[in-house]
Design a protein around this motif. Structure first.
Motif, PDB file in Angstrom:
ATOM      1  N   THR A 113       0.836  -1.198   0.000  1.00  0.00           N
ATOM      2  CA  THR A 113       0.000   0.000   0.000  1.00  0.00           C
ATOM      3  C   THR A 113       0.875   1.254   0.000  1.00  0.00           C
ATOM      4  O   THR A 113       2.080   1.189   0.244  1.00  0.00           O
ATOM      5  CB  THR A 113      -0.923   0.023   1.234  1.00  0.00           C
ATOM      6  N   CYS A 114       0.238   2.376  -0.262  1.00  0.00           N
ATOM      7  CA  CYS A 114       0.923   3.665  -0.291  1.00  0.00           C
ATOM      8  C   CYS A 114       0.058   4.670   0.442  1.00  0.00           C
ATOM      9  O   CYS A 114      -1.133   4.809   0.146  1.00  0.00           O
ATOM     10  CB  CYS A 114       1.133   4.092  -1.736  1.00  0.00           C
ATOM     11  N   SER A 115       0.639   5.357   1.429  1.00  0.00           N
ATOM     12  CA  SER A 115      -0.101   6.343   2.208  1.00  0.00           C
ATOM     13  C   SER A 115       0.179   7.745   1.675  1.00  0.00           C
ATOM     14  O   SER A 115       1.334   8.142   1.529  1.00  0.00           O
ATOM     15  CB  SER A 115       0.292   6.254   3.686  1.00  0.00           C
ATOM     16  N   LEU A 116      -0.912   8.476   1.401  1.00  0.00           N
ATOM     17  CA  LEU A 116      -0.800   9.810   0.818  1.00  0.00           C
ATOM     18  C   LEU A 116      -1.335  10.849   1.791  1.00  0.00           C
ATOM     19  O   LEU A 116      -2.476  10.739   2.255  1.00  0.00           O
ATOM     20  CB  LEU A 116      -1.611   9.882  -0.479  1.00  0.00           C
ATOM     21  N   PRO A 117      -0.552  11.870   2.127  1.00  0.00           N
ATOM     22  CA  PRO A 117      -1.069  12.965   2.950  1.00  0.00           C
ATOM     23  C   PRO A 117      -2.275  13.608   2.273  1.00  0.00           C
ATOM     24  O   PRO A 117      -2.411  13.556   1.044  1.00  0.00           O
ATOM     25  CB  PRO A 117       0.116  13.936   3.032  1.00  0.00           C
ATOM     26  N   ALA A 118      -3.132  14.220   3.062  1.00  0.00           N
ATOM     27  CA  ALA A 118      -4.370  14.793   2.534  1.00  0.00           C
ATOM     28  C   ALA A 118      -4.105  15.795   1.417  1.00  0.00           C
ATOM     29  O   ALA A 118      -4.827  15.833   0.418  1.00  0.00           O
ATOM     30  CB  ALA A 118      -5.161  15.440   3.660  1.00  0.00           C
ATOM     31  N   ASP A 119      -3.042  16.618   1.576  1.00  0.00           N
ATOM     32  CA  ASP A 119      -2.793  17.630   0.551  1.00  0.00           C
ATOM     33  C   ASP A 119      -2.364  17.007  -0.768  1.00  0.00           C
ATOM     34  O   ASP A 119      -2.634  17.554  -1.842  1.00  0.00           O
ATOM     35  CB  ASP A 119      -1.763  18.653   1.033  1.00  0.00           C
ATOM     36  N   VAL A 120      -1.714  15.829  -0.711  1.00  0.00           N
ATOM     37  CA  VAL A 120      -1.357  15.116  -1.938  1.00  0.00           C
ATOM     38  C   VAL A 120      -2.584  14.413  -2.516  1.00  0.00           C
ATOM     39  O   VAL A 120      -2.830  14.459  -3.727  1.00  0.00           O
ATOM     40  CB  VAL A 120      -0.233  14.101  -1.671  1.00  0.00           C
ATOM     41  N   ALA A 121      -3.379  13.786  -1.660  1.00  0.00           N
ATOM     42  CA  ALA A 121      -4.583  13.085  -2.118  1.00  0.00           C
ATOM     43  C   ALA A 121      -5.542  14.033  -2.824  1.00  0.00           C
ATOM     44  O   ALA A 121      -6.240  13.648  -3.769  1.00  0.00           O
ATOM     45  CB  ALA A 121      -5.282  12.412  -0.941  1.00  0.00           C
ATOM     46  N   ARG A 122      -5.554  15.291  -2.398  1.00  0.00           N
ATOM     47  CA  ARG A 122      -6.436  16.275  -3.038  1.00  0.00           C
ATOM     48  C   ARG A 122      -5.971  16.647  -4.435  1.00  0.00           C
ATOM     49  O   ARG A 122      -6.740  17.207  -5.224  1.00  0.00           O
ATOM     50  CB  ARG A 122      -6.540  17.540  -2.170  1.00  0.00           C
ATOM     51  N   GLU A 123      -4.716  16.335  -4.770  1.00  0.00           N
ATOM     52  CA  GLU A 123      -4.199  16.639  -6.098  1.00  0.00           C
ATOM     53  C   GLU A 123      -4.579  15.571  -7.114  1.00  0.00           C
ATOM     54  O   GLU A 123      -4.360  15.739  -8.315  1.00  0.00           O
ATOM     55  CB  GLU A 123      -2.669  16.773  -6.066  1.00  0.00           C
ATOM     56  N   LEU A 124      -5.154  14.457  -6.655  1.00  0.00           N
ATOM     57  CA  LEU A 124      -5.561  13.376  -7.546  1.00  0.00           C
ATOM     58  C   LEU A 124      -7.055  13.481  -7.825  1.00  0.00           C
ATOM     59  O   LEU A 124      -7.873  13.382  -6.916  1.00  0.00           O
ATOM     60  CB  LEU A 124      -5.266  12.004  -6.931  1.00  0.00           C
ATOM     61  N   LEU A 125      -7.404  13.712  -9.083  1.00  0.00           N
ATOM     62  CA  LEU A 125      -8.805  13.682  -9.490  1.00  0.00           C
ATOM     63  C   LEU A 125      -9.092  12.294 -10.035  1.00  0.00           C
ATOM     64  O   LEU A 125      -8.391  11.804 -10.931  1.00  0.00           O
ATOM     65  CB  LEU A 125      -9.077  14.744 -10.556  1.00  0.00           C
ATOM     66  N   VAL A 126     -10.106  11.663  -9.483  1.00  0.00           N
ATOM     67  CA  VAL A 126     -10.369  10.263  -9.794  1.00  0.00           C
ATOM     68  C   VAL A 126     -11.841  10.071 -10.152  1.00  0.00           C
ATOM     69  O   VAL A 126     -12.677  10.947  -9.944  1.00  0.00           O
ATOM     70  CB  VAL A 126      -9.998   9.354  -8.600  1.00  0.00           C
ATOM     71  N   ARG A 127     -12.124   8.880 -10.662  1.00  0.00           N
ATOM     72  CA  ARG A 127     -13.491   8.496 -11.001  1.00  0.00           C
ATOM     73  C   ARG A 127     -13.763   7.126 -10.388  1.00  0.00           C
ATOM     74  O   ARG A 127     -12.922   6.226 -10.491  1.00  0.00           O
ATOM     75  CB  ARG A 127     -13.654   8.450 -12.515  1.00  0.00           C
ATOM     76  N   PRO A 128     -14.905   6.945  -9.729  1.00  0.00           N
ATOM     77  CA  PRO A 128     -15.168   5.643  -9.107  1.00  0.00           C
ATOM     78  C   PRO A 128     -15.332   4.553 -10.153  1.00  0.00           C
ATOM     79  O   PRO A 128     -15.899   4.782 -11.229  1.00  0.00           O
ATOM     80  CB  PRO A 128     -16.476   5.881  -8.340  1.00  0.00           C
ATOM     81  N   LEU A 129     -14.797   3.391  -9.852  1.00  0.00           N
ATOM     82  CA  LEU A 129     -15.025   2.225 -10.687  1.00  0.00           C
ATOM     83  C   LEU A 129     -16.353   1.601 -10.285  1.00  0.00           C
ATOM     84  O   LEU A 129     -16.807   1.742  -9.147  1.00  0.00           O
ATOM     85  CB  LEU A 129     -13.880   1.231 -10.530  1.00  0.00           C
TER      86      LEU A 129
END
Length: 224
Positions: free
Chosen positions: A199-215
């Motif tokens: 697994t990979c843990s992402l700080p909140a400020d980094v996670a907010r930089e990822l725009l994603v779409r639910p599968l």
């Protein structure tokens, strides 16, 4: 001036909200008086609409110029990545330097060489040759999801080269499928990329930089 138009386009979003001087100064890392002077010039040229105490937004002409600069920028990023072996963490700054200096003939040849790509290496949409605004999407930030959800990465903010290198080393880029394994109370999001054992843990400020779409299917749904 093109940098200001591009910044306003980015900040005003799809709803065309007005942008204040301080927000624009922070985004461009310049002083408020510098922004005020630039806005004066842009207003005189009919590229922005300013309302006292409420800020500015692009006029139709200003948006067209901003979209042209964005098209140049994102085509250059794609070219540098695909044909000159630049790392995706390097191309943003290089494209920033080049975007103002290419001709329309060069832009057309770039697009032809790249087979008219729809997105750049970071997943950002490339405005078409008619300079129409890219269509709105339903993409949301990774922070909106819970443990057990599965998502596909669509776009990643390209402004921080160190973050891009960190994500690439962990197999996280546009098109990557992730399973959210844990969301900590303080915002840390832990994910597992498809086919990865760790697994990979992402700080909140980094996670907010990822725009994603639910599968469609999530591990929560499979367990149910």
């Amino acid at each position: 001036m093109e940098d200001y138009l591009k910044a306003i386009y980015h900040l005003q979003g799809e709803d065309g909200q007005r942008i204040g001087t301080s927000a624009l100064a922070e985004h461009l890392d310049v002083t408020s008086p510098t922004v005020t002077s630039a806005i004066d010039t842009l207003e005189e040229q009919g590229l922005v609409d300013r309302e006292k105490y409420k800020g500015v937004r692009l006029t139709e002409e200003g948006e067209t110029v901003a979209l042209e600069v964005l098209r140049h920028h994102r085509l250059l990023e794609a070219y540098l990545t695909e044909h000159l072996d630049y790392d995706w963490s390097e191309v943003h700054d290089e494209a920033d330097r080049l975007e103002h200096h290419i001709s329309e003939k060069f832009e057309r040849r770039l697009a032809d060489l790249l087979d008219d790509p729809e997105v750049d290496p970071h997943g950002d949409p490339i405005p078409n040759e008619q300079l129409e605004p890219p269509p709105a999407t339903d993409d949301v930030t990774l922070t909106e999801f819970d443990a057990g959800d599965r998502v596909e990465v669509k776009r990643i903010d390209d402004s921080d080269a160190e973050v891009l290198r960190y994500l690439a080393d962990r197999g996280i880029d546009p098109g990557a499928e992730l399973t959210v394994t844990d969301v900590a109370p303080f915002g840390m999001v832990t994910v597992r990329p498809a086919d990865a054992s760790e697994t990979c843990s992402l700080p909140a400020d980094v996670a907010r930089e990822l725009l994603v779409r639910p599968l469609e299917a999530s591990t929560k749904g499979e367990e149910a």
